[in-house]
Design an enzyme around this catalytic site. Structure first.
Site, PDB file in Angstrom:
ATOM      1  N   HIS A  83      54.984 -34.490  36.009  1.00  0.00           N
ATOM      2  CA  HIS A  83      55.050 -35.995  35.509  1.00  0.00           C
ATOM      3  C   HIS A  83      55.967 -35.731  34.264  1.00  0.00           C
ATOM      4  O   HIS A  83      55.622 -36.416  32.991  1.00  0.00           O
ATOM      5  CB  HIS A  83      53.692 -36.429  35.134  1.00  0.00           C
ATOM      6  CG  HIS A  83      52.810 -37.083  36.258  1.00  0.00           C
ATOM      7  ND1 HIS A  83      53.328 -38.199  36.849  1.00  0.00           N
ATOM      8  CD2 HIS A  83      52.158 -36.674  37.049  1.00  0.00           C
ATOM      9  CE1 HIS A  83      52.467 -38.414  37.888  1.00  0.00           C
ATOM     10  NE2 HIS A  83      51.705 -37.336  38.045  1.00  0.00           N
ATOM     11  N   THR A  84      56.943 -35.004  34.227  1.00  0.00           N
ATOM     12  CA  THR A  84      58.049 -34.717  33.036  1.00  0.00           C
ATOM     13  C   THR A  84      59.279 -35.206  33.578  1.00  0.00           C
ATOM     14  O   THR A  84      59.961 -35.277  32.597  1.00  0.00           O
ATOM     15  CB  THR A  84      57.934 -33.215  32.772  1.00  0.00           C
ATOM     16  OG1 THR A  84      58.182 -32.217  33.942  1.00  0.00           O
ATOM     17  CG2 THR A  84      56.598 -32.558  31.797  1.00  0.00           C
ATOM     18  N   ASP A  85      59.500 -35.356  34.820  1.00  0.00           N
ATOM     19  CA  ASP A  85      60.969 -35.669  35.267  1.00  0.00           C
ATOM     20  C   ASP A  85      61.445 -37.099  34.805  1.00  0.00           C
ATOM     21  O   ASP A  85      62.373 -36.972  34.043  1.00  0.00           O
ATOM     22  CB  ASP A  85      61.130 -35.423  36.793  1.00  0.00           C
ATOM     23  CG  ASP A  85      60.116 -36.361  37.465  1.00  0.00           C
ATOM     24  OD1 ASP A  85      59.300 -37.137  37.253  1.00  0.00           O
ATOM     25  OD2 ASP A  85      60.472 -36.308  38.834  1.00  0.00           O
ATOM     26  N   GLY A 145      51.711 -34.847  49.314  1.00  0.00           N
ATOM     27  CA  GLY A 145      52.396 -34.463  47.739  1.00  0.00           C
ATOM     28  C   GLY A 145      53.352 -33.366  47.917  1.00  0.00           C
ATOM     29  O   GLY A 145      53.487 -32.832  47.010  1.00  0.00           O
ATOM     30  N   LEU A 146      53.777 -33.175  49.184  1.00  0.00           N
ATOM     31  CA  LEU A 146      54.765 -32.372  49.248  1.00  0.00           C
ATOM     32  C   LEU A 146      56.160 -32.882  49.728  1.00  0.00           C
ATOM     33  O   LEU A 146      57.105 -32.312  50.294  1.00  0.00           O
ATOM     34  CB  LEU A 146      54.214 -31.212  50.524  1.00  0.00           C
ATOM     35  CG  LEU A 146      53.009 -30.640  50.236  1.00  0.00           C
ATOM     36  CD1 LEU A 146      52.789 -29.445  51.301  1.00  0.00           C
ATOM     37  CD2 LEU A 146      52.953 -29.639  48.832  1.00  0.00           C
ATOM     38  N   SER A 147      56.209 -34.240  49.401  1.00  0.00           N
ATOM     39  CA  SER A 147      57.472 -34.873  49.339  1.00  0.00           C
ATOM     40  C   SER A 147      58.104 -35.005  51.052  1.00  0.00           C
ATOM     41  O   SER A 147      59.219 -34.783  51.135  1.00  0.00           O
ATOM     42  CB  SER A 147      58.532 -34.261  48.846  1.00  0.00           C
ATOM     43  OG  SER A 147      58.115 -34.393  47.325  1.00  0.00           O
ATOM     44  N   SER A 148      57.250 -35.490  51.910  1.00  0.00           N
ATOM     45  CA  SER A 148      57.925 -35.953  52.960  1.00  0.00           C
ATOM     46  C   SER A 148      58.741 -36.942  53.113  1.00  0.00           C
ATOM     47  O   SER A 148      59.667 -36.847  53.870  1.00  0.00           O
ATOM     48  CB  SER A 148      56.730 -35.909  54.278  1.00  0.00           C
ATOM     49  OG  SER A 148      55.897 -37.150  53.566  1.00  0.00           O
ATOM     50  N   ASP A 152      61.938 -34.449  43.198  1.00  0.00           N
ATOM     51  CA  ASP A 152      61.666 -33.922  44.737  1.00  0.00           C
ATOM     52  C   ASP A 152      63.055 -34.031  45.482  1.00  0.00           C
ATOM     53  O   ASP A 152      63.193 -33.197  46.181  1.00  0.00           O
ATOM     54  CB  ASP A 152      60.849 -35.174  45.071  1.00  0.00           C
ATOM     55  CG  ASP A 152      59.445 -35.399  44.818  1.00  0.00           C
ATOM     56  OD1 ASP A 152      59.057 -34.407  43.683  1.00  0.00           O
ATOM     57  OD2 ASP A 152      58.560 -36.185  44.912  1.00  0.00           O
ATOM     58  N   TYR A 183      51.048 -44.498  39.264  1.00  0.00           N
ATOM     59  CA  TYR A 183      52.182 -43.851  39.045  1.00  0.00           C
ATOM     60  C   TYR A 183      52.862 -44.851  38.090  1.00  0.00           C
ATOM     61  O   TYR A 183      53.426 -43.914  36.871  1.00  0.00           O
ATOM     62  CB  TYR A 183      52.938 -43.212  40.248  1.00  0.00           C
ATOM     63  CG  TYR A 183      54.208 -42.339  40.083  1.00  0.00           C
ATOM     64  CD1 TYR A 183      54.098 -41.021  40.125  1.00  0.00           C
ATOM     65  CD2 TYR A 183      55.326 -42.855  39.774  1.00  0.00           C
ATOM     66  CE1 TYR A 183      55.102 -40.484  39.858  1.00  0.00           C
ATOM     67  CE2 TYR A 183      56.615 -42.238  39.552  1.00  0.00           C
ATOM     68  CZ  TYR A 183      56.286 -40.874  39.569  1.00  0.00           C
ATOM     69  OH  TYR A 183      57.555 -40.197  39.355  1.00  0.00           O
TER      70      TYR A 183
HETATM   71  C1  GLA Z   1      56.149 -37.819  42.641  1.00  0.00           C
HETATM   72  C2  GLA Z   1      57.550 -37.987  42.230  1.00  0.00           C
HETATM   73  C3  GLA Z   1      58.272 -37.133  41.119  1.00  0.00           C
HETATM   74  C4  GLA Z   1      57.544 -36.629  40.112  1.00  0.00           C
HETATM   75  C5  GLA Z   1      56.067 -36.031  40.394  1.00  0.00           C
HETATM   76  C6  GLA Z   1      55.050 -35.782  39.407  1.00  0.00           C
HETATM   77  O1  GLA Z   1      56.252 -36.644  43.302  1.00  0.00           O
HETATM   78  O2  GLA Z   1      58.127 -38.227  43.157  1.00  0.00           O
HETATM   79  O3  GLA Z   1      59.533 -37.807  40.887  1.00  0.00           O
HETATM   80  O4  GLA Z   1      57.488 -37.521  39.160  1.00  0.00           O
HETATM   81  O5  GLA Z   1      55.416 -37.064  41.257  1.00  0.00           O
HETATM   82  O6  GLA Z   1      55.703 -34.609  38.694  1.00  0.00           O
END
Ligand code: GLA
Length: 387
Positions: A33-35, A125-128, A173, A223
Site C-alpha cells: 500500500h505504498t505504490d 492477491g498474486l495478481s492474476s 503489479d 482499497y
Molecule cells: C493491489 C494493487 C497494487 C498495490 C497493492 C497493495 O495489489 O493492485 O497496486 O496497491 O494492492 O500494496
C-alpha cells in the site's frame, strides 16, 4: 504446458499456425500500500502465471477463450465496438488493454483468436488480473510489431484496469509482471518509476507463499477507501509541507507534523504509508548486505503495521501469519498484496519447510475451518513470447 494448450487451441479454433506467450503472477516481498502513495515497493515475478496461444484473423473480430472459465465459452468482440461489458467477465481485462493501445495511437485493424490458461490461484492477491493484462500487451506488440517499450505497456495495462475495468490499483503489479527478472526482486520508486534489481539470495532459506483461501471479497471498496484516506491526510499535511506524495516523508518528518492530520484514523493510515516506505528501503539494504534475518524482522513489522495501522488484514491473514511466527525456521512472515484475504509470504529455512507446511496446514484448518494451500515460490522472468 505449452504443447497441451496448443492442442486445446486447435480443438476450439481449428488447425493452423499459432504463437505462444506467457505473463507471470507476482508476489510482493515488502512495501505494501505504498505504490499509490508515491513510495517504494519490492515485488518479484513468479514462475507461475498465464499462458496464451494466439492466431491473427483477417477480419476485425477478437475471440477469447479461457480454460479457467470454460463455462463462459468463446467470448466474441468486434474491434469496432469494443466497450466494457459485465457479461464478458475476465475478457474485460484484455479488452481494456486493446482499447488503451488504440487510444495511445497503436491502431489495431485485424483481430485474433486467443486461448488462455492461468495457474495463478484466482483472487489470491498474486495478481492474476495484471498477469492477463501484460499477457495481452506482449501479444499485441508481438502480433502487430508495435514500437512500444515494456514500461509503456506496463502503464497502458494499469490504465486499462483503472479506466476500463474501474479498479483504482497502483502500478506495482503491472510493473513487476512486465519487468520481472529471474531470481531478482525489483525495488521500484513509484513516484519516479526509477527501479533497480536486487538478487534474492536467501542462503539456506526459501520463499513460501500460503493461500488463506479467503477470497478478497470486500477488498475493492476498502482499497479505494484507504486511497481516499491517504489523499485526505496528504492534503492536510500540504497546508504546511511542500510535498507531492507521502513517499517524500521520513518517519521523523511524519512524527513532527502528524498533528496537522485531524482524524486519528487517517493519521494511522498515513503513518503506515510513511513507515512502510522507509521500511522497504531499509529491508532492501539488509538483503543486499546478506542480512536475511534483518529483512525478515522488517517483514514482520510490515504485517503488524498493516494489521494495526492500515487495517487491511482480517482473521484469516492474521491467524496465518501468527501461526508462521510460532514455527521453527521462520525468518519473516507477512500478508502480501491488497489484503483482506489472499496470500501470505514467508521466508522459511529449507530444513524446516516440510514441518512448517504440515503444522500450519493442520492448525489453520482447526482454527479457521478452511484448508490452506502452500507454494514454494520460484522467481521468474517477466511477460514474453515463448520460443
Ligand atoms: C493491489 C494493487 C497494487 C498495490 C497493492 C497493495 O495489489 O493492485 O497496486 O496497491 O494492492 O500494496
Amino acid at each position: 504446458m505449452k504443447e497441451q494448450l496448443i492442442k486445446d487451441f486447435k480443438n476450439i479454433y481449428g488447425d493452423g499456425e499459432v504463437r505462444s506467450f506467457f505473463a507471470p503472477g507476482r508476489v510482493n516481498l515488502i512495501g505494501e500500500h505504498t505504490d499509490y502513495n508515491g513510495g517504494n515497493v519490492f515485488p518479484c515475478a513468479l514462475s507461475f502465471g498465464t499462458y496464451g496461444v494466439v492466431r491473427p484473423r483477417e477480419d476485425s473480430k477478437v475471440r477469447f477463450y479461457s480454460k479457467n472459465f470454460e463455462s463462459l465459452g468463446i467470448i466474441e468482440v468486434d474491434l469496432k465496438s469494443n466497450i466494457y461489458d459485465e457479461k464478458d467477465g475476465w475478457a474485460n481485462y484484455p479488452k481494456g488493454v486493446i482499447k488503451k493501445f488504440e487510444e495511445s495511437g497503436n491502431e489495431i485493424k485485424k483481430g485474433f483468436d486467443l486461448l488462455i490458461f492461468g495457474n495463478i490461484p484466482n483472487g489470491a492477491g498474486l495478481s492474476s488480473s495484471a498477469s492477463v493484462e501484460l499477457l495481452m500487451s506482449v501479444i499485441l506488440k508481438g502480433l502487430y510489431n508495435f514500437d512500444i517499450s515494456m514500461v509503456d505497456m506496463v502503464k497502458l495495462s494499469q490504465k486499462a484496469e483503472n479506466e476500463f475495468v474501474g479498479v483504482n490499483c497502483g502500478i506495482m503489479d503491472q510493473f513487476a509482471i512486465g519487468m520481472g527478472k529471474k531470481d531478482c526482486a525489483i525495488l521500484l520508486d513509484c513516484n519516479t518509476l526509477e527501479y533497480r534489481y536486487a538478487p534474492v539470495e536467501l542462503e539456506d532459506s526459501s520463499i513460501v507463499i500460503i493461500n488463506t483461501n479467503k477470497r478478497r471479497g470486500l477488498a475493492d471498496s476498502k482499497y479505494n477507501e484507504r486511497r481516499t484516506e491517504c489523499e485526505d491526510g496528504l492534503k492536510e499535511l500540504q497546508v504546511k509541507l511542500k510535498i507531492k506524495s507521502l513517499g517524500e516523508l521520513t518517519n521523523e518528518e511524519f512524527e513532527e507534523n502528524k498533528k496537522l492530520i485531524s482524524s486519528q484514523v487517517v493519521r494511522k493510515r498515513v503513518k503506515h504509508a510513511v513507515y512502510e516506505n522507509q521500511r522497504t528501503l531499509l529491508a532492501v539494504e539488509k538483503l543486499n548486505n546478506g542480512d536475511i534475518k534483518g529483512f525478515g524482522e522488517l517483514m514482520n513489522e510490515s504485517h503488524v503495521s498493516l494489521r494495526d495501522d492500515y487495517e487491511v488484514t482480517g482473521i484469516e491473514l492474521d491467524t496465518m501469519v501468527a501461526l508462521a511466527w510460532e514455527e521453527a525456521g521462520i525468518i519473516g512472515a507477512r500478508m502480501t498484496g491488497a489484503g483482506f484475504g489472499g496470500c501470505t509470504v514467508n521466508i522459511v529455512k529449507n530444513e524446516n519447510i516440510d514441518t512448517f507446511i504440515e503444522n500450519i496446514g493442520i492448525k489453520y484448518k482447526e482454527k479457521i475451518g478452511v484448508k490452506a494451500d502452500f507454494y514454494i515460490a520460484k522467481i521468474g522472468h517477466g511477460a514474453r513470447e515463448l520460443s
